[in-house]
Write an enzyme that holds these catalytic residues in place. Structure first.
Site, PDB file in Angstrom:
ATOM      1  N   GLY A  12     -46.727 -62.937 -17.630  1.00  0.00           N
ATOM      2  CA  GLY A  12     -46.211 -64.296 -17.529  1.00  0.00           C
ATOM      3  C   GLY A  12     -47.227 -65.296 -18.029  1.00  0.00           C
ATOM      4  N   GLY A  14     -47.463 -68.300 -19.324  1.00  0.00           N
ATOM      5  CA  GLY A  14     -47.026 -69.666 -19.586  1.00  0.00           C
ATOM      6  C   GLY A  14     -48.240 -70.574 -19.655  1.00  0.00           C
ATOM      7  N   ASN A 109     -47.641 -69.420  -7.427  1.00  0.00           N
ATOM      8  CA  ASN A 109     -47.603 -70.522  -6.468  1.00  0.00           C
ATOM      9  C   ASN A 109     -47.050 -70.100  -5.108  1.00  0.00           C
ATOM     10  OD1 ASN A 109     -48.642 -72.860  -7.746  1.00  0.00           O
ATOM     11  ND2 ASN A 109     -46.795 -72.989  -9.016  1.00  0.00           N
ATOM     12  N   LYS A 191     -53.915 -75.032  -0.391  1.00  0.00           N
ATOM     13  CA  LYS A 191     -53.297 -75.488  -1.636  1.00  0.00           C
ATOM     14  C   LYS A 191     -51.906 -76.068  -1.388  1.00  0.00           C
ATOM     15  CE  LYS A 191     -52.559 -74.707  -6.458  1.00  0.00           C
ATOM     16  NZ  LYS A 191     -52.187 -73.843  -7.556  1.00  0.00           N
ATOM     17  N   ASN A 195     -49.628 -79.031  -2.843  1.00  0.00           N
ATOM     18  CA  ASN A 195     -48.470 -78.640  -3.652  1.00  0.00           C
ATOM     19  C   ASN A 195     -47.147 -79.099  -3.071  1.00  0.00           C
ATOM     20  OD1 ASN A 195     -49.418 -77.501  -5.968  1.00  0.00           O
ATOM     21  ND2 ASN A 195     -49.361 -75.398  -5.236  1.00  0.00           N
ATOM     22  N   SER A 261     -45.955 -78.864 -12.039  1.00  0.00           N
ATOM     23  CA  SER A 261     -45.126 -77.841 -12.689  1.00  0.00           C
ATOM     24  C   SER A 261     -43.663 -77.983 -12.277  1.00  0.00           C
ATOM     25  CB  SER A 261     -45.639 -76.451 -12.328  1.00  0.00           C
ATOM     26  OG  SER A 261     -45.533 -76.230 -10.936  1.00  0.00           O
TER      27      SER A 261
END
Lengths: 314, 314
Positions: A12, A14, A109, A191, A195, A261
């Site tokens: 992945g 990205g 995430n 985090k 987030n 994101s």
């Protein structure tokens, strides 16, 4: 154990996976990127990275890039940077690169990723980590890294290990600052404190981080949501200092007009990482009887903007 | 008392004022519209109304339109349809058309408008009302009326009056169904039950009403917010039947992909009617000790998207 010159698979690639993968390639590591969307372009044109830590270009021949994990070599280190919305494909996408002694590091995430990978491939080989980085994919094979950059990694249970140190060294010697955590669960929640409000509000309201913290209304929301995330993990014996929310708000000030994101995903019409980032913390609060009305409302708000079209809703 | 062939001033002829003003003109009434933005265009090109109750066009000569209220005649009936965000200009814009026996009807959104007009011009001459109508201004002098259309009016205190009946008759005989309320305060809150969630969420999330009610997450938010609005007015002895929220959700289903006025205002970069629609109900809840976390969060969310630019924030 991870050998000295490991084969590294990035599943992945990205924005986050692409940037860290490119840094590892730049510093001479044997990296294979899985990125079906950008594969054709990168094979022809390579990768371009604009970074506050130094721009660089990877010529096409330098990047091993794949659109099918079954064509990739087995890897000593598998770095998973898939969107959590693709977690139902983890078996199919990761299994082909896993061998008996592979170590798997998820930098995805939110909550729940280590558990899924552990169930699929064995808990003993899974580490988790978080990327504290402002980064966007600006085009095929093109990445813009605008602020921060630190990775924090750790064992799912227990403190620093030799293999965690080895991975940290791989990153740190490739211009990616990397710390080993004493406690991954603490790190994950730490985090989430950032987030949950910024991804959630950014996606729901379609606002960049600077717009969220420039007004009293925005700060009130951010503080309220941060407080509920901190309350949600207290029954897990995870405690944060009183000053943590203000510290995180201060760190946001250098980011400028940053699109989280989840805001980018909304603008691109892609599925939002709601469950990993907001749904699971909310579920932890509920199961422990912690009242979190803002978190619940935020969860509904992002689910509401996530409905891509009438046909997609039930 | 309002004479049989009154001079009618419409102060703020945007979507709502423009539509009702045009209907009154169509039916032969002596109407003067104050609409600085569209004045020049309407003088040249007239007005075009697309309406589910029948399209019509008003030729330029038929519309008395003004960009300065001081050039307007004194009116027997003053209909105020300004955005509440322009309420600081009420004195300047309404005073020129008021004479000793003028009656003033505000059809503005939310709470507090009758009080302001009463303080400026005398409480005894002010009536209030609500427009239940799906209507958008699609261009200068151009209005699209897509659903509903009813006006409900009433005295600020006390039940139906002769003058309220007279105003209702003016509208009803001009293809605008109009009812006289027994209790204006009840009517205001009844409308807020719909306006708070749909204007608030529509503006915050930039979603049309159909998108809000098509998912479980959206319905959960709408029901939660409606419940808090209903709870907020209970200390005022205003009570609603248990079935009211579902009834209002059902009425929303015929509206299609409707943009509430607050969503349109956000898209146009105009100030949002936050205080009248959300801030004042929240203040009523607070002063009476009613706990309304969703309402508070919604208030912060819309204030957050209302910040037009960095320079406008303090």
């Amino acid at each position: 154990m991870i050998p000295d010159d490991p084969i590294i698979a990035v599943i992945g690639a990205g924005a986050v996976g692409g940037y860290y993968g490119a840094r590892l390639i730049e510093h001479g590591h044997r990296v294979h990127l899985f990125t079906p969307s950008d594969c054709g372009h990168i094979r022809k044109a390579g990768m371009r990275v604009r970074s506050r830590d130094g721009d660089f270009v990877l010529e096409p021949g330098r990047v091993n890039v794949h659109d099918d994990p079954r064509e990739m070599p087995k890897a000593d280190l598998v770095i998973v940077t898939l969107k959590t919305t693709a977690n139902h494909r983890l078996k199919e996408l990761v299994e082909p690169v896993v061998k008996a002694d592979s170590v798997i590091l998820t930098l995805q995430n939110g909550l729940g990723n280590e558990e899924i990978l552990g169930q699929l491939f064995g808990a003993e080989r899974v580490l988790g980590g978080m990327a504290f980085v402002c980064i966007n994919r600006t085009g095929p094979g093109e990445i813009s890294h605008t602020d921060h950059g630190l990775i924090r990694i750790g064992e799912v249970r227990g403190g620093p290990s030799a293999r965690a140190g080895k991975i940290a060294e791989l990153f740190s010697s490739s211009k990616v600052p990397c710390e080993v955590l004493d406690d991954l669960t603490f790190g994950r929640w730490d985090k989430l404190i950032w987030n949950v409000p910024f991804n959630g509000l950014g996606a729901a309201l379609n606002l960049t981080t600077d717009r969220i913290i420039e007004s009293e209304a925005g700060l009130s929301l951010v503080r309220g949501i941060m407080g509920e995330v901190i309350a949600a993990c207290r029954p897990l014996n995870i405690r944060f200092d009183l000053g943590v929310p203000e510290e995180k708000i201060r760190h946001t000030q250098t980011m400028g007009a940053y699109k989280t994101s989840m805001q980018v995903d909304r603008q691109m019409g892609r599925a939002l990482e709601i469950e990993a980032i907001i749904g699971k913390p909310l579920a932890v609060a509920r199961v422990n009887g912690v009242v979190t009305p803002l978190l619940k409302m935020l969860y509904d708000l992002v689910r509401l903007v996530d409905v891509p079209s009438k046909t997609a809703s039930v």
